[in-house]
Design a protein around this motif. Structure first.
Motif, PDB file in Angstrom:
ATOM      1  N   SER B  69      57.398  16.848  16.718  1.00 53.89           N
ATOM      2  CA  SER B  69      58.217  16.727  15.360  1.00 53.89           C
ATOM      3  C   SER B  69      58.638  17.941  15.568  1.00 53.89           C
ATOM      4  O   SER B  69      59.460  18.461  14.732  1.00 53.89           O
ATOM      5  CB  SER B  69      57.464  15.942  14.761  1.00 53.89           C
ATOM      6  N   THR B  70      57.429  18.945  15.683  1.00 54.26           N
ATOM      7  CA  THR B  70      57.889  20.088  15.899  1.00 54.26           C
ATOM      8  C   THR B  70      58.919  21.528  16.250  1.00 54.26           C
ATOM      9  O   THR B  70      60.099  21.603  16.060  1.00 54.26           O
ATOM     10  CB  THR B  70      56.749  20.962  16.152  1.00 54.26           C
ATOM     11  N   LEU B  71      59.110  21.109  17.576  1.00 56.20           N
ATOM     12  CA  LEU B  71      59.923  20.815  18.228  1.00 56.20           C
ATOM     13  C   LEU B  71      61.510  20.682  18.432  1.00 56.20           C
ATOM     14  O   LEU B  71      63.000  20.669  18.677  1.00 56.20           O
ATOM     15  CB  LEU B  71      59.831  20.098  20.219  1.00 56.20           C
ATOM     16  N   LEU B  72      61.221  18.628  17.522  1.00 58.07           N
ATOM     17  CA  LEU B  72      62.696  18.435  17.147  1.00 58.07           C
ATOM     18  C   LEU B  72      63.520  19.785  15.699  1.00 58.07           C
ATOM     19  O   LEU B  72      64.473  19.454  15.586  1.00 58.07           O
ATOM     20  CB  LEU B  72      62.401  17.276  16.644  1.00 58.07           C
ATOM     21  N   LYS B  73      61.956  20.177  14.333  1.00 52.48           N
ATOM     22  CA  LYS B  73      62.453  20.746  13.929  1.00 52.48           C
ATOM     23  C   LYS B  73      62.761  21.948  14.113  1.00 52.48           C
ATOM     24  O   LYS B  73      63.815  22.310  13.538  1.00 52.48           O
ATOM     25  CB  LYS B  73      61.218  21.089  13.125  1.00 52.48           C
ATOM     26  N   LEU B  74      62.663  22.230  15.096  1.00 51.45           N
ATOM     27  CA  LEU B  74      63.272  23.752  15.375  1.00 51.45           C
ATOM     28  C   LEU B  74      64.516  24.062  16.450  1.00 51.45           C
ATOM     29  O   LEU B  74      65.617  24.292  16.476  1.00 51.45           O
ATOM     30  CB  LEU B  74      61.748  24.326  17.004  1.00 51.45           C
ATOM     31  N   LEU B  75      64.659  22.504  16.992  1.00 55.28           N
ATOM     32  CA  LEU B  75      66.003  22.220  17.812  1.00 55.28           C
ATOM     33  C   LEU B  75      67.447  22.064  16.359  1.00 55.28           C
ATOM     34  O   LEU B  75      68.438  22.531  16.212  1.00 55.28           O
ATOM     35  CB  LEU B  75      66.230  20.338  17.983  1.00 55.28           C
ATOM     36  N   ALA B  76      66.743  20.917  15.139  1.00 61.67           N
ATOM     37  CA  ALA B  76      67.371  20.843  14.175  1.00 61.67           C
ATOM     38  C   ALA B  76      67.297  22.697  13.413  1.00 61.67           C
ATOM     39  O   ALA B  76      68.453  22.678  12.625  1.00 61.67           O
ATOM     40  CB  ALA B  76      66.572  20.400  13.426  1.00 61.67           C
ATOM     41  N   GLY B  77      66.422  22.974  14.086  1.00 58.60           N
ATOM     42  CA  GLY B  77      67.052  24.868  12.595  1.00 58.60           C
ATOM     43  C   GLY B  77      66.218  25.152  11.689  1.00 58.60           C
ATOM     44  O   GLY B  77      66.377  26.928  11.412  1.00 58.60           O
TER      45      GLY B  77
END
Lengths: 306, 250
Positions: B69-77
């Motif tokens: 989920s952290t990776l996803l949030k990083l992708l989201a900015g």
């Protein structure tokens, strides 16, 4: 592409294809391109992005007002009641008892005209400095320019100001009717650019405080009395002319002093102190620019610590 | 064309054991003796690289706390990388949590607009969608009452209808969603599929390996913030499950 497995203890071998093996992406101007560099780097303001999200700013402003007057009987009337009662008290203590001079203007009118822009500033900064922390649930879940959150506090304060300003007009015409002051001229329209300047200053201070408040919650406790001290350092309940000539420069450094004096000068047709207004413009501009860049730099860390 | 690039991305959180920093701590900063409240670094992501281009259907798998989920949030900015770069071409839409930011005082209709604006929509693009969202949510006249009077089920329905009305270029999904009562669920599933098929790039985090196999063509397996495997989704899943089974046997 193949699957490569590494043991947990060992250093992992490179798995991804080499950069050269993939064609570079085509960049077109129509697509938003976001490059996020590591934190602590100075980043451009990206005003275009903020403009793209302007509707969100309007909604957040509307929400701030709605939340403030939720479940109140008097609703937005509070925007008038607060300055009105403050003026009553000031008039009693400073106007009547202490005999404070007021540049020849009836004291209640004089104090109200000073309090209005001041309350706008104080509300915008106080609400703004807590705004980011109060919006933690948004900041950790979705990306949008965070600058809009403290900016919406300025917007909400501006709405309160406009409501309270109508009472100033009423007081004004009433005094003019009784011949105590001259009827307002067209120069009263200069109130608009002055308020824009004040809003920019409030935005600058609000941005700064809100970003600091994310990391150091001390700000929340410091703001109320900083605001109070600032109020007495600004010619609101007293005229700038009361300050001895040789100390006048101290007032001039305070960007609010120039703006509020100019506000009153415009309202009552008093002589304008152009020099101190010019200083206010420069100081406000500097605060806003530094705060905006600092905010952009700090905002990347907000989601981690908030 | 939409594209997402991560190059050598590291994400480190600096946390203290106690959240509060005392003034003494702040001033002394462990000058004379070791701090009793040291800063711990948590490496949420280590040296992650990704290259996604239009047409990619990408799955992220891994155990709890692996950094998915952290990776996803990083992708989201939402998070910025501590080191490395993130480059995104195109508009990102994310579906992380249905409960995101409802304004309880505002009506359903106003909330539709609000959520749209949060995701970067404009009044013009929302005008077209408003009626469609209203219809899909089946909330009828309730749309004009404040959201605070909604039942839990109605809230979910509204949230789902808004979240899935976007026309995503790059879509990030955390756990494939299901919503509402039985009849709504059927509708919801269909709509979810439609939306995902419209996205140019889709990134999905899920524990449901079977649906990942159906939806995605490529994927990675994250473990303690590191990429353990990358490639065709079948092989990544096989690698992951055999690792889990191996551990269970040991």
């Amino acid at each position: 592409m193949s699957v490569v497995l590494g043991k947990q203890e060992e250093a992992l071998p490179p798995i991804l294809p080499a950069a050269e093996s993939l064609p570079a992406p085509k960049e077109t101007t129509t697509k938003p391109v976001t490059v996020i560099r590591p934190r602590n780097a100075w980043v451009p303001l990206d005003l275009w992005e903020i403009w793209r999200f302007r509707e969100l700013w309007l909604f957040l402003t509307w929400r701030d007002i709605k939340v403030r007057y939720r479940q109140t009987v008097l609703g937005v009337l509070w925007a008038v009641i607060q300055p009105l009662f403050a003026v009553l008290i000031f008039t009693l203590f400073f106007g009547r008892l202490a005999g404070m001079p007021s540049d020849g203007i009836p004291y209640p009118l004089f104090a109200y005209a000073g309090l209005l822009p001041w309350l706008f500033f104080a509300n915008a900064v106080t609400q703004g400095s807590n705004s980011l922390v109060n919006s933690a649930h948004l900041i950790t879940k979705v990306y949008f320019p965070r600058l809009l959150i403290p900016a919406s506090a300025v917007g909400a304060a501006a709405v309160d100001f406009c409501i309270a300003f109508t009472l100033l007009l009423v007081l004004y015409f009433w005094h003019a009717w009784r011949g105590l002051i001259a009827f307002p001229g067209l120069n009263m329209l200069l109130v608009v650019p002055l308020m824009v300047l004040l809003a920019l200053l409030a935005l600058g201070v609000g941005l700064w405080m809100s970003a600091l408040n994310v990391r150091y919650r001390d700000i929340r406790h410091a703001i109320p009395f900083l605001i109070q001290i600032w109020m007495f350092a600004t010619p609101i309940i007293y005229p700038a002319s009361l300050v001895p000539e040789r100390y006048r420069w101290i007032l001039a450094i305070n960007p609010l002093a120039g703006i509020i004096e100019a506000f009153r000068a415009v309202c009552f047709g008093l002589p304008m102190d152009w020099l101190s207004l010019a200083i206010s413009v420069v100081v406000s501009g500097a605060i806003l620019i530094v705060a905006a860049y600092g905010f952009r730099r700090m905002e990347k860390g907000f989601a981690d610590v908030i | 064309m939409a594209a997402v690039f991560l190059e050598n991305v590291h994400l480190t959180f600096r946390v203290r054991q106690q959240y509060q920093i005392t003034l003494k701590e702040y001033l002394l900063r462990g000058m004379f003796r070791a701090s009793r409240n040291p800063i711990r670094e948590i490496h949420a992501l280590r040296d992650v690289g990704l290259r996604l281009r239009a047409g990619d259907r990408f799955g992220i798998i891994g155990g709890n706390g692996a950094g998915k989920s952290t990776l996803l949030k990083l992708l989201a900015g939402i998070y910025a990388p501590t080191r490395g770069t993130r480059r995104v071409v195109g508009r990102i839409s994310s579906l992380f949590e249905l409960s995101l930011g409802f304004e309880m005082e505002a009506s359903g209709r106003q909330n539709i607009l609000y959520r749209g604006y949060l995701q970067g929509e404009t009044p013009r693009s929302m005008r077209k969608k408003l009626d469609e969202i209203a219809e899909f949510s089946e909330l009828g006249e309730f749309l004009d009452t404040p959201v605070r009077y909604y039942s839990a089920g109605m809230l979910v329905r509204l949230a789902f209808s808004i979240a899935t009305a976007i026309e995503p270029e790059i879509l990030l999904v955390d756990e494939v969603l299901s919503a509402g009562d039985l009849s709504f669920q059927e509708k919801a599933r269909k709509r979810m599929r439609e939306m995902m098929s419209k996205a140019q790039i889709l990134v999905v985090v899920s524990h449901d390996l079977d649906s990942l196999r159906r939806i995605c063509d490529r994927g990675i397996w994250l473990d303690h913030g590191q990429v353990r495997a990358e490639g065709p989704i079948d092989q990544v899943i096989t690698a992951y499950t055999s690792h889990v089974e191996h551990r269970r046997a040991a």
